[in-house]
Design a protein around this motif. Structure first.
Motif: not given
Length: 165
Positions: A40-46, A53-60
């Protein structure tokens, strides 16, 4: 004397909680941990936190799964230890310990004269009960620990305000 008893009880909860689950500290990422954390690249950067909070970015894999607080805790873990699973396990263990403390304090609101020893025994049963093993040792199940935390905290807050207002 009452505060000392409570402090000793909390200390015992901490020790037992750590002893019971210390063997999970070296457990690697498994199952959903791979797509929720490792890949999950989304947890790598603040900079991605607002997107949680949009509901679209939790995992691939799970598009549309909205668990922003869970993802923020994974981001915190990643920023402090990258992909070292021990840090993730420590946070799960901390949540489980806090849940046992909240249960210990919640029990006194159900029956005011309940013995601190009985409250401790019930909280210790909660700590060691095998039903909690998956939530504590499986990193992606942190959501279960967090839900329990917020429910217990909210219930205590409600009872405190109800009793004193």
């Amino acid at each position: 004397m009452k505060n000392l008893t409570n402090l000793i009880s909390i200390f015992l909860l901490a020790i037992i909680c750590f002893l019971v689950y210390s063997n999970s500290m070296n457990t690697p990422f498994i199952f959903d941990d791979n797509h929720m954390i490792v890949e999950n690249l989304f947890i790598t950067n603040v900079k991605y936190i607002s997107k949680f909070f949009t509901g679209f970015v939790s995992s691939y894999i799970s598009k549309g799964m909205c668990r922003p607080l869970l993802m923020i805790t994974f981001t915190f873990n990643y920023l402090h230890g990258k992909l070292n699973p021990s840090g993730y396990h420590i946070i799960n263990l901390l949540f489980h310990f806090l849940n046992s403390c909240l249960l210990f304090y919640l029990l006194k609101y159900f029956k005011n004269n309940i013995s601190p020893i009985l409250r401790l025994l019930i909280a210790l049963l909660f700590v060691v009960h095998p039903l909690n093993t998956e939530a504590v040792t499986y990193i992606s199940s942190r959501s279960d620990l967090m839900v329990t935390f917020f429910i217990l905290f909210g219930f205590i807050f409600y009872l405190k305000n109800k009793l004193f207002l």
